[in-house]
Each structure stands twice: as C-alpha cells, then as structure tokens.
Design an enzyme around this catalytic site. Structure first.
Site, short mmCIF file in Angstrom:
data_model
loop_
_atom_site.label_atom_id
_atom_site.label_comp_id
_atom_site.label_asym_id
_atom_site.label_seq_id
_atom_site.Cartn_x
_atom_site.Cartn_y
_atom_site.Cartn_z
N GLY A 35 0.80 -1.21 0.00
CA GLY A 35 0.00 0.00 0.00
C GLY A 35 0.84 1.26 0.00
O GLY A 35 0.47 2.26 0.62
N ALA A 36 1.96 1.24 -0.72
CA ALA A 36 2.89 2.36 -0.70
C ALA A 36 2.51 3.49 -1.65
O ALA A 36 3.26 4.46 -1.78
CB ALA A 36 4.30 1.86 -1.03
N ASN A 37 1.38 3.38 -2.30
CA ASN A 37 1.02 4.40 -3.28
C ASN A 37 0.38 5.65 -2.65
O ASN A 37 0.25 6.68 -3.31
CB ASN A 37 0.06 3.83 -4.33
N GLY A 39 -0.85 7.80 1.39
CA GLY A 39 -0.93 7.88 2.84
C GLY A 39 0.35 7.54 3.57
O GLY A 39 1.45 7.87 3.13
N ILE A 40 0.19 6.86 4.68
CA ILE A 40 1.32 6.51 5.53
C ILE A 40 2.30 5.59 4.81
O ILE A 40 3.51 5.70 4.97
CB ILE A 40 0.81 5.86 6.84
N GLY A 41 1.77 4.69 3.99
CA GLY A 41 2.65 3.79 3.24
C GLY A 41 3.57 4.54 2.30
O GLY A 41 4.77 4.26 2.23
N SER A 153 -3.92 -0.75 14.92
CA SER A 153 -4.67 0.48 15.18
C SER A 153 -5.18 0.47 16.62
O SER A 153 -5.35 -0.59 17.22
CB SER A 153 -5.86 0.58 14.22
N TYR A 180 -13.73 -3.99 11.38
CA TYR A 180 -12.42 -3.32 11.34
C TYR A 180 -11.64 -3.60 12.62
O TYR A 180 -10.44 -3.92 12.58
CB TYR A 180 -12.61 -1.82 11.15
#
Length: 331
Positions: A35-37, A39-41, A153, A180
């Site tokens: 998920g590096a595309n 936000g935090i990633g 989280s 979640y």
C-alpha cells in the site's frame, strides 16, 4: 525526582524528538511496503528510500504506484499486489526469486467499508488487513533477514473488539466498525504468534507492530457510513496529525533496536498523536492462546503454512499444516 524517574523522563524526551531525519543509513537494504502508493505507506516508503534503501512499492494499482514512486528521491520498484486476492499474493511471492528482503512493512488496509468480499470470499477487512498479510508474510519469510512490521490500530481496543471465531465473516450481521476492530486485533495477535515462532525456530528475524495514532489519510474516506465519513473529514482537518507524523511509528519500528513483538505508537494523549514510543495493548491482544488459535485458523483459510526455514536460521524446509482438520473442533 528520583534517578529512575529522571531516566524515564529522558527516554520520553528522546522518543518525542525522534523523527525521520534520525533514520540510520539503509544503503544496500531492501524493503517491501504494501500500500505504498498513498498515505502513511507512501510517506514511509519515501523516508526509507531517502535513507538509502531500495523500496518495493507493493500496490494493487500499478499506475498509481508508479506515479507515487516517481515522486520519491531514491531507489524504487513497483510490483502489483492485491491483498484481497490470495492468487495475487502468491504471484507476488513467487516472483520474488530468492532475493534477500531486509524489511517487510505490512501497511496496506481498508477501514470500515460497506459489506464486501475478497476474491476468495472472505469479509473484506479481515481478508485484506489480516489474511492477505498473513499469507504474504509466510510466503516471503524464507527471504526476510531483519524484521516484519505490521500496522495495527487503536481500534483493537474498541468496545466489543474480539476475534469472532464462530463467525469471522460477520455472516450473521455485518458491522463495519466491529469488523475493522477484529482485523486490527488480528494484526496484533499475528505479530505476537509470529514472534513466538521465530524465537522458537532460533531466527534473528523480529516481528513488530505499529499504529499511526489519528493520522489524516485517504483511508477514512472509504467508510461505509456517510455520517462517519463526515465526522472523519472534520477530525482529519482539525484534530489529526499529518501522514508524515503518522508514519513515524512505522519507521521507528522498522529501524530501531527494539524487542520482538514490540508495539509502537504515538506518545501523546490517548496515543492519538505525538512522537513514536513503545505502547501497550489490550488484554485480548496479549492472549497467547488466542494468537495460536488465530494462526491455525489463518493457515486453514489461506492454505499457507508456517515456514521454519528463514534467512539466517539455517533451515530451509516448510512445516506442513498439521492443524487442518482440528480447526472445526477448536472453533
């Protein structure tokens, strides 16, 4: 002030002062960030690449991944990975081709989405946030040389948060918030059991977890409830810290000399914001028996078994799933 109190105060001050500028030289090291595309990633990937690491953007959308990688000043690579599809997870792992992997950051996730199913029929949040990363980690583990960092989280503490072994997919009534919370609790239990197995195998690899606190990212924009999306939009604007601050616990867990199974989060009130430090977890997230049970069920659901042979341990064989057939009795 006593000497012990002074020591604690100094430690807390150091934690508050820590930021990405204090990352060690990571030249020659390889990291995979799911998920590096965005936000935090993306922020964590940027910082790791800036410190010299070769960073693999493991993303579902190659076009968005390439666009994100193009903004990074450092060595990057973009590869497709859809954590909601175990065939994609296996394809990613099979394409790794034996390269050493210093750091795996299990960052990608979905949050409070409407009822959906993964390609394999699992509830989307549990399937993506936990099962996808569970399978990816086990498949890549023979190549990991340093550590695995998994994002959890504060939601793991929410009222009613538990692993619903009798109904993991919420077939009896879907609640996006509880689904979640279950997935984030699963992330911590996974880290706990992974570290136990690594230690038992004599591996130098460490498993750690982190959470960003309340960080303004696009993750919250996918919440199923319009009311929740509205509240989160207000919270992101007036209360949340930015994604750079939110990425610091991930970076701290990824690079600092911490014990296995450590959990890193912000040091501010309610762990919502602040500098990275070691934080506590709920009693449910510390339940070793629950962690083992979840692992067994996860092996059955994904068809991916524990790998005894990891880089640095000297072994190279896979332990076959000895828990299948017992899972139904344990539920």
């Amino acid at each position: 002030m006593t000497e012990n109190a002074e020591s604690k105060s100094r430690s807390k001050s150091r934690a508050k002062a820590w930021d990405a500028a204090r990352l060690p030289d990571l030249t020659g090291r390889t990291a995979v960030v799911t998920g590096a595309n965005s936000g935090i990633g993306r922020t964590a990937a940027d910082a790791l690449a800036g410190a010299g690491a070769h960073v693999v953007f493991a993303v579902r959308d190659l076009e968005r991944g390439r666009a994100a990688a193009a903004t990074v000043n450092g060595s990057t690579e973009v590869r497709r990975l859809d954590l909601a599809d175990l065939a994609s997870v296996r394809e990613f792992a099979e394409g790794w081709q034996g390269r050493p992997l210093d750091l795996l950051v299990n960052n990608a996730g979905v949050m409070m989405v409407p009822r959906q199913r993964t390609a394999d029929g699992f509830e989307m949040q549990f399937g993506t946030n936990h099962l996808g990363h569970f399978a990816l980690t086990n498949l890549l583990l023979p190549y990991v040389t340093d550590r695995v960092v998994t994002l959890s989280s504060g939601a793991h503490r929410w009222f009613g948060a538990r692993i619903r072994f009798e109904d993991l997919d919420f077939a009896s009534g879907y609640d996006p918030n509880r689904a979640y919370a279950q997935s984030k609790l699963a992330n911590l239990l996974f880290t706990l059991e992974l570290q136990r197995r690594l230690t038992e195998a004599g591996s130098p690899v460490r498993a750690l977890a982190a959470h960003p606190g309340y960080a303004a990212t696009n993750l919250q924009s996918h919440a199923g409830s319009p009311v929740m999306r509205g509240l989160m939009k207000i919270g992101n604007r007036f209360f949340a810290q930015d994604d750079r601050a939110g990425a610091l616990p991930t970076l701290y867990a990824a690079t600092q000399d911490l014990p296995g199974a450590s959990y890193v989060g912000p040091d501010g009130l309610g762990e919502l914001r602040g500098g990275p430090t070691l934080v506590g977890r709920s009693a449910a997230a510390s339940d070793a028996g629950m962690a083992r049970r979840l692992w067994t069920v996860s092996e059955e659901l994904t068809g991916v078994s524990w790998t005894l042979g990891v880089a640095g341990s000297g072994a190279g064989e896979r332990e076959r799933d000895r828990g299948r057939g017992r899972v139904a009795a344990e539920r």
